[in-house]
Design a protein around this motif. Structure first.
Motif, PDB file in Angstrom:
ATOM      1  N   GLY A 133       2.845   7.636  -0.893  1.00  0.00           N
ATOM      2  CA  GLY A 133       3.678   6.572  -0.407  1.00  0.00           C
ATOM      3  C   GLY A 133       5.268   6.640  -0.576  1.00  0.00           C
ATOM      4  N   GLU A 134       6.043   5.908  -0.462  1.00  0.00           N
ATOM      5  CA  GLU A 134       7.514   6.019  -0.591  1.00  0.00           C
ATOM      6  C   GLU A 134       7.968   5.182  -1.409  1.00  0.00           C
ATOM      7  N   PRO A 135       9.129   5.481  -2.108  1.00  0.00           N
ATOM      8  CA  PRO A 135       9.867   4.625  -2.960  1.00  0.00           C
ATOM      9  C   PRO A 135      10.479   3.280  -2.159  1.00  0.00           C
ATOM     10  N   VAL A 136      10.243   2.331  -2.493  1.00  0.00           N
ATOM     11  CA  VAL A 136      10.882   1.057  -1.664  1.00  0.00           C
ATOM     12  C   VAL A 136      12.361   1.018  -2.392  1.00  0.00           C
ATOM     13  N   LEU A 137      13.375   0.971  -1.322  1.00  0.00           N
ATOM     14  CA  LEU A 137      14.550   0.722  -1.720  1.00  0.00           C
ATOM     15  C   LEU A 137      14.831  -0.950  -1.691  1.00  0.00           C
ATOM     16  N   TYR A 138      15.319  -1.314  -2.928  1.00  0.00           N
ATOM     17  CA  TYR A 138      15.989  -2.735  -3.141  1.00  0.00           C
ATOM     18  C   TYR A 138      17.331  -2.377  -3.227  1.00  0.00           C
ATOM     19  N   THR A 139      17.981  -3.747  -3.587  1.00  0.00           N
ATOM     20  CA  THR A 139      19.587  -3.562  -3.975  1.00  0.00           C
ATOM     21  C   THR A 139      19.727  -2.765  -5.229  1.00  0.00           C
TER      22      THR A 139
ATOM     23  N   PHE B 129       0.892  -1.172   0.011  1.00  0.00           N
ATOM     24  CA  PHE B 129      -0.049  -0.064   0.059  1.00  0.00           C
ATOM     25  C   PHE B 129       0.876   1.409  -0.147  1.00  0.00           C
ATOM     26  N   ALA B 130       1.382   1.520  -1.197  1.00  0.00           N
ATOM     27  CA  ALA B 130       2.380   2.692  -1.128  1.00  0.00           C
ATOM     28  C   ALA B 130       1.597   3.657  -1.644  1.00  0.00           C
ATOM     29  N   ASN B 131       0.602   4.428  -1.049  1.00  0.00           N
ATOM     30  CA  ASN B 131      -0.278   5.159  -1.708  1.00  0.00           C
ATOM     31  C   ASN B 131      -0.473   6.115  -0.339  1.00  0.00           C
ATOM     32  N   TYR B 132      -1.419   7.313  -0.876  1.00  0.00           N
ATOM     33  CA  TYR B 132      -1.906   8.391   0.061  1.00  0.00           C
ATOM     34  C   TYR B 132      -2.431   8.011   1.336  1.00  0.00           C
ATOM     35  N   ALA B 133      -2.879   6.804   1.459  1.00  0.00           N
ATOM     36  CA  ALA B 133      -3.923   6.591   2.557  1.00  0.00           C
ATOM     37  C   ALA B 133      -3.467   5.783   3.610  1.00  0.00           C
ATOM     38  N   VAL B 134      -2.156   5.227   3.453  1.00  0.00           N
ATOM     39  CA  VAL B 134      -1.481   4.280   4.521  1.00  0.00           C
ATOM     40  C   VAL B 134      -0.212   4.837   4.959  1.00  0.00           C
ATOM     41  N   VAL B 135      -0.209   4.691   6.269  1.00  0.00           N
ATOM     42  CA  VAL B 135       1.295   5.043   6.907  1.00  0.00           C
ATOM     43  C   VAL B 135       2.171   4.139   6.447  1.00  0.00           C
ATOM     44  N   GLN B 136       3.410   4.953   5.816  1.00  0.00           N
ATOM     45  CA  GLN B 136       4.366   3.949   5.527  1.00  0.00           C
ATOM     46  C   GLN B 136       5.115   3.430   6.626  1.00  0.00           C
ATOM     47  N   GLY B 137       4.831   2.487   7.364  1.00  0.00           N
ATOM     48  CA  GLY B 137       5.468   1.919   8.567  1.00  0.00           C
ATOM     49  C   GLY B 137       5.027   2.570   9.724  1.00  0.00           C
ATOM     50  N   ALA B 138       4.603   1.631  10.732  1.00  0.00           N
ATOM     51  CA  ALA B 138       3.933   2.008  12.091  1.00  0.00           C
ATOM     52  C   ALA B 138       5.084   2.451  12.879  1.00  0.00           C
ATOM     53  N   ASP B 139       6.258   2.449  12.508  1.00  0.00           N
ATOM     54  CA  ASP B 139       7.286   2.978  13.632  1.00  0.00           C
ATOM     55  C   ASP B 139       7.527   4.484  13.250  1.00  0.00           C
ATOM     56  N   LYS B 140       6.640   5.062  12.339  1.00  0.00           N
ATOM     57  CA  LYS B 140       6.703   6.501  12.199  1.00  0.00           C
ATOM     58  C   LYS B 140       6.119   7.271  13.148  1.00  0.00           C
ATOM     59  N   PHE B 141       5.095   6.564  13.959  1.00  0.00           N
ATOM     60  CA  PHE B 141       4.485   7.344  14.997  1.00  0.00           C
ATOM     61  C   PHE B 141       4.517   6.655  16.318  1.00  0.00           C
ATOM     62  N   MET B 142       5.112   5.513  16.221  1.00  0.00           N
ATOM     63  CA  MET B 142       5.084   4.758  17.718  1.00  0.00           C
ATOM     64  C   MET B 142       6.379   3.923  17.597  1.00  0.00           C
ATOM     65  N   PRO B 143       6.988   3.585  18.824  1.00  0.00           N
ATOM     66  CA  PRO B 143       8.058   2.550  19.177  1.00  0.00           C
ATOM     67  C   PRO B 143       7.766   1.110  18.452  1.00  0.00           C
TER      68      PRO B 143
END
Lengths: 238, 184
Positions: free
Chosen positions: B167-173, A135-149
């Protein structure tokens, strides 16, 4: 084996004597010393915490279905003392982020985490809560560690229940204060990190090789293993 | 499904009530479509619902679409169903983008507007909110027009074709070299 059996018999006899009240003086002291284990309070606490994790009853998306099967008899999270899923964050120790966190859900997740009592741990289950996943899009946080440990990232889409249990075991070892080593420590491979080739000073041979492979065009006419890497070192050094 | 002559009869009936409402009819792949003037969409829907012999009483879906290079840019689609005859008809209202004509910057221009059909079909309430949320189409007369899926303070209309996907670009090798010193 014979010796072990004899010593076991001797210990059994001494235990019987203790229960009868026959052990006295030096013998009694010896017995007690043998049977006692000294440790620190912190170690005991952590041992208890690690073996009685209360996860939060909390599902975000499809990984939650896999999370449900953790409790079933086939996988049986009760083997590790974590079967008591609590329905309130006040009683929970572990928050399993099972699924993608949308930007609308992120404040809610953060609030649930804030309501949990210390000590608390967070497991990011699956690709989406670790990195946004597909889900690399506008609606989903790209990784939960962006806002919590986050303590443990379990990869997979979704991870098998065994993988989650493996992550739980790793978390238990973290809680006991003896976390597993990363694979670079275990295999004595420090210095091969992705950033090693960017570090100042003399680059390691491995780093040069990896950088040379990285700049090779993917569909070059000559395969990289035929060109050799000696003539590419100058390019990467520049 | 009304057949092609039946669709023409429907278009004629609508035209008798209000002139120049039906812009176009099309009948492709057994799917009857009425392309209508957005100002007359309420007339079309109420005619299809209340006319004896038509009775398309069930609104199966309201959704919007963005056909960016084309003009008119937006469309709101209504899928109507007659449950007695199990016939479907598709009403499409084409909407101009006011931002394209009013000014250069989309921020100071208005949003496309359309009459709300909540009075006719109460089920349209959430679906019109969804169309507003994702495409920025304003439904006049909607009782509670606010975002439904995105956060209330979200800025922008994310399903429009000119909206960045995010989204963010995903980094691969293989593409790591394109983002040097990413670990900082």
């Amino acid at each position: 084996l014979e010796v072990e059996r004899e010593s076991l018999r001797a210990r059994q006899l001494r235990a019987r004597d203790l229960l009868r009240g026959d052990l006295e003086g030096k013998d009694l002291e010896e017995y007690v010393e043998e049977r006692l284990l000294t440790t620190t309070l912190e170690n005991v606490l952590n041992w208890g915490r690690a073996n009685a994790i209360f996860p939060m009853t909390f599902g975000l998306a499809c990984c939650a279905i896999e999370q449900i099967s953790l409790v079933t008899s086939r996988y049986d999270i009760a083997r590790f003392g974590a079967e008591a899923f609590r329905a309130t964050p006040r009683q929970a120790d572990l928050l399993i982020l099972s699924g993608r966190v949308s930007i609308k859900m992120a404040p809610v997740v953060r609030r649930v985490y804030d309501q949990m009592l210390e000590p608390r741990w967070v497991m990011a289950m699956g690709a989406c809560s670790s990195s946004g996943g597909m889900f690399a899009n506008y609606a989903v946080v790209q990784g939960a560690d962006k806002f919590m440990p986050v303590d443990i990232h379990v990869p997979g889409c979704p991870p098998r229940p065994e993988a989650v249990l493996h992550g739980l075991n790793k978390l238990q070892r973290m809680i006991r204060g003896r976390p597993d080593l990363g694979w670079r420590q275990r295999y004595n491979a420090e210095g091969t990190e992705e950033w090693a080739r960017f570090e100042a000073g003399e680059p390691t041979p491995e780093a040069i090789e990896r950088a040379a492979l990285a700049v090779t065009p993917k569909h070059s006419e000559t395969p990289p293993h035929l060109t050799g890497i000696t003539d590419r070192e100058e390019e990467t050094d520049a | 499904m009304p057949d092609a002559p039946g669709l023409e009869l429907i278009a004629q009936g609508i035209e008798e009530g209000r002139q120049d409402t039906v812009i176009e009819t099309s009948f492709e792949h057994d799917r009857a479509t009425l392309v209508v003037d957005p100002e007359g969409v309420l007339h079309v829907l109420s005619w299809l619902r209340d006319q004896p012999g038509q009775a398309y009483t069930f609104l199966a879906s309201v959704h919007a679409a963005d056909y960016l290079p084309a003009t008119p840019r937006f469309a709101v689609h209504y899928e109507l169903l007659s449950r007695e005859r199990v016939e479907r008809i598709h009403v499409k209202a084409l909407l101009e983008d006011p931002a394209a004509t009013n000014g250069d910057s989309p921020s100071d221009a208005g949003l496309p507007e359309l009459d709300s059909c909540v009075e006719l079909f109460p089920t349209a309430e959430f679906q019109e909110r969804e169309a507003y949320d994702f495409f920025g189409i304003v439904f006049r007369g909607h009782p509670d027009l606010r975002r439904i899926a995105m956060p209330e303070d979200y800025v922008g209309w994310p399903q429009r074709r000119d909206f960045p996907i995010g989204g963010e670009p995903v980094l691969y090798t293989h593409n790591e070299i394109e983002a040097p010193r990413w670990f900082e």
